[in-house]
Design an enzyme around this catalytic site. Sequence first.
Site, short mmCIF file in Angstrom:
data_model
loop_
_atom_site.label_atom_id
_atom_site.label_comp_id
_atom_site.label_asym_id
_atom_site.label_seq_id
_atom_site.Cartn_x
_atom_site.Cartn_y
_atom_site.Cartn_z
N ARG A 31 -4.58 94.48 44.20
CA ARG A 31 -3.93 94.03 43.08
C ARG A 31 -4.45 92.55 43.43
O ARG A 31 -4.37 92.13 44.55
CB ARG A 31 -2.70 93.91 42.89
CG ARG A 31 -2.41 95.47 42.21
CD ARG A 31 -0.99 95.51 42.37
NE ARG A 31 -0.47 95.60 43.78
CZ ARG A 31 0.63 94.85 44.21
NH1 ARG A 31 1.16 93.84 43.70
NH2 ARG A 31 0.74 94.93 45.58
N CYS A 52 -8.28 52.62 58.18
CA CYS A 52 -9.36 53.60 58.01
C CYS A 52 -10.89 53.02 58.68
O CYS A 52 -11.09 52.04 58.29
CB CYS A 52 -9.66 53.99 56.54
SG CYS A 52 -11.12 55.09 56.47
N CYS A 55 -13.68 52.88 55.79
CA CYS A 55 -13.60 52.09 54.56
C CYS A 55 -14.43 50.59 54.78
O CYS A 55 -14.63 50.25 55.78
CB CYS A 55 -12.11 51.59 54.43
SG CYS A 55 -11.12 52.68 53.43
N ASP A 78 -20.53 57.15 66.69
CA ASP A 78 -20.22 56.38 67.75
C ASP A 78 -19.67 57.29 69.17
O ASP A 78 -19.57 56.71 69.96
CB ASP A 78 -18.80 55.26 67.46
CG ASP A 78 -19.20 54.54 66.57
OD1 ASP A 78 -20.36 53.74 66.51
OD2 ASP A 78 -18.55 54.34 65.49
N HIS A 114 -11.44 55.30 49.50
CA HIS A 114 -10.71 56.17 50.58
C HIS A 114 -9.86 57.37 49.85
O HIS A 114 -9.62 58.27 50.66
CB HIS A 114 -9.71 55.28 51.46
CG HIS A 114 -8.85 55.79 52.09
ND1 HIS A 114 -9.60 55.91 53.60
CD2 HIS A 114 -7.67 56.47 52.49
CE1 HIS A 114 -8.58 56.52 54.47
NE2 HIS A 114 -7.53 56.97 53.62
N ASN A 154 -16.91 68.70 57.10
CA ASN A 154 -15.64 69.12 57.54
C ASN A 154 -14.48 68.39 56.38
O ASN A 154 -14.28 67.29 56.63
CB ASN A 154 -15.16 68.90 58.99
CG ASN A 154 -16.10 69.41 59.91
OD1 ASN A 154 -16.67 70.54 59.60
ND2 ASN A 154 -16.44 68.96 60.81
N GLY A 160 -10.43 70.45 60.93
CA GLY A 160 -10.64 69.32 61.86
C GLY A 160 -11.30 68.00 61.60
O GLY A 160 -11.83 67.22 62.41
N SER A 162 -11.35 64.39 61.04
CA SER A 162 -10.54 63.25 61.70
C SER A 162 -9.94 62.27 60.81
O SER A 162 -9.45 61.35 61.21
CB SER A 162 -11.50 62.65 62.80
OG SER A 162 -12.58 62.17 62.23
N HIS A 165 -11.04 60.18 54.59
CA HIS A 165 -12.14 59.40 53.77
C HIS A 165 -13.22 60.33 53.55
O HIS A 165 -13.92 60.89 54.41
CB HIS A 165 -12.44 57.98 54.55
CG HIS A 165 -13.21 57.12 53.91
ND1 HIS A 165 -12.97 55.76 53.30
CD2 HIS A 165 -14.65 57.21 53.16
CE1 HIS A 165 -13.64 55.04 52.83
NE2 HIS A 165 -14.70 56.11 52.45
N HIS A 167 -16.52 61.78 53.66
CA HIS A 167 -17.47 61.64 54.64
C HIS A 167 -18.13 63.14 55.02
O HIS A 167 -17.48 63.95 55.02
CB HIS A 167 -17.14 60.87 55.75
CG HIS A 167 -16.14 61.51 56.57
ND1 HIS A 167 -14.87 61.60 56.56
CD2 HIS A 167 -16.45 62.13 57.93
CE1 HIS A 167 -14.52 62.30 57.45
NE2 HIS A 167 -15.36 62.52 58.62
N GLN A 169 -21.42 64.74 58.02
CA GLN A 169 -21.74 64.43 59.24
C GLN A 169 -23.37 64.90 59.36
O GLN A 169 -23.67 65.87 58.50
CB GLN A 169 -21.34 64.98 60.19
CG GLN A 169 -19.81 64.47 60.81
CD GLN A 169 -19.53 64.81 62.10
OE1 GLN A 169 -20.08 64.57 63.02
NE2 GLN A 169 -18.20 65.43 62.06
N HIS A 297 -30.26 76.38 50.69
CA HIS A 297 -29.02 76.70 50.02
C HIS A 297 -27.60 75.96 50.91
O HIS A 297 -28.10 75.57 51.89
CB HIS A 297 -28.73 78.44 50.37
CG HIS A 297 -28.80 78.73 51.41
ND1 HIS A 297 -30.06 78.91 52.33
CD2 HIS A 297 -27.86 79.11 52.63
CE1 HIS A 297 -30.01 79.50 53.55
NE2 HIS A 297 -28.60 79.41 53.61
N HIS A 299 -23.71 76.51 52.41
CA HIS A 299 -22.49 77.72 52.55
C HIS A 299 -21.18 76.55 52.27
O HIS A 299 -21.21 75.60 53.11
CB HIS A 299 -22.60 78.29 53.98
CG HIS A 299 -23.60 79.23 54.17
ND1 HIS A 299 -23.76 80.37 53.85
CD2 HIS A 299 -24.84 78.80 54.76
CE1 HIS A 299 -25.07 81.00 54.32
NE2 HIS A 299 -25.50 79.94 54.67
N TYR A 317 -9.45 91.13 66.22
CA TYR A 317 -10.67 92.24 66.00
C TYR A 317 -11.80 91.01 65.43
O TYR A 317 -13.00 91.53 65.67
CB TYR A 317 -10.14 93.10 64.75
CG TYR A 317 -11.31 93.91 64.46
CD1 TYR A 317 -11.44 95.13 65.33
CD2 TYR A 317 -12.13 93.76 63.41
CE1 TYR A 317 -12.56 95.90 64.96
CE2 TYR A 317 -13.25 94.76 62.94
CZ TYR A 317 -13.59 95.65 63.65
OH TYR A 317 -14.39 96.45 63.61
#
Length: 348
Positions: A31, A52, A55, A78, A114, A154, A160, A162, A165, A167, A169, A297, A299, A317
């Site tokens: 269900r 930040c 910013c 950096d 921000h 991310n 993870g 950091s 704000h 952003h 990578q 594409h 993901h 598993y």
Amino acid sequence: MTTFKLSDHPHRRYNPLSGEWVLVSPHRTKRPWQGQVETTAPDDRPQYDPQCYLCPGNLRANNAHNPQYAQTFVFENDFAALLADTPEGGYNSGLLRAESERGVARVVCFSPRHDLTLAQIDLDTLAAVVDVWAAQFSELGARPEIGYVQIFENRGAMMGASNPHPHGQIWAQSHVPMTVQREHEAQAAYFAQHGRSLLADYLTQELELAERIVCENEHFVALVPFWAVWPFETMVISRRQVAAIPELSALERRGLAAIFKQLTTRYDNLFQTSFPYSMGFHQRPTDGGAHPHWHLHAHFLPPLLRSATVRKFMVGYELLGEPQRDITPEQAAARLQALSDVHYRAQA
Ligand code: H2U
Ligand code: ZN
């Protein structure tokens, strides 16, 4: 004897892009979830945070000052995982093998604000982000030592990130990384056999079935792949086969920005939270090859399962055998499809 049904019986699904399998156990939760949705404290952030490091105008960890940027801002990471001046070389001793790797790592700020996320950023700024991705891919990909450009985001502490704000990578490197290499080979083999893009054929099949489509526009489709591993995993696929973002027309780029906004809004609406995920594009390698088999594409790999706080764990598993899921991709798609395109924080 009952007949086998994808919606009822344990089975494995094949991912033709990666060559991997996923175990699906629909009998464990047949269900759709109708239990309580825990609400979390609203993610209230100021438009500007003096602490930040992303910013405008602020100081970064290496003492560089960010400019007073008005839309997007790109800088060299950096604490880059890849360096441009790594000497060439390797290590080969019996079964021990290593090779040196060169590259570049950059950070892309999506907005000076921000307090926003991709779902809340206005369409013009989002389209500017797509243009930045295209320009970065072209610039980095043109370097002779760069064989692949990975663009990703991310989002959220759970994934993870950091800093809240908005952003993403970019990591660009000499070799094609493993996951992309598998997709590269699968698409090449399919193209050699059929003379068509694997993802174009997949998209045709999914649009016909209309069981796993989340949202679509003239240029892009967002769907829960038949072989999705994460509970609410999606893919965004271009309707026209292009190998990389720079090949998209101005209208298609706007279509990409629009579907990203639509999809991330639905994600936030699902559990009324700032929905965490890892998102990234897969595009052709930048090794100078033509790559007629490549199909652009993205993901979206989100960890949440049942609420803003209950996540799917990839453990025992999954780590040792193969990925497993309970809620079927069809159930996940139906839930995402039913959600509003208006962000819950903007609803009256
Ligand atoms: P994540 O939130 O996805 O970790 O991305 C932030 C990146 O920003 C991270 O890779 C970099 C980190 O190395 N960074 C800088 O380049 N300068 C800083 O002042 C802090 C963080
Ligand atoms: Zn900030």
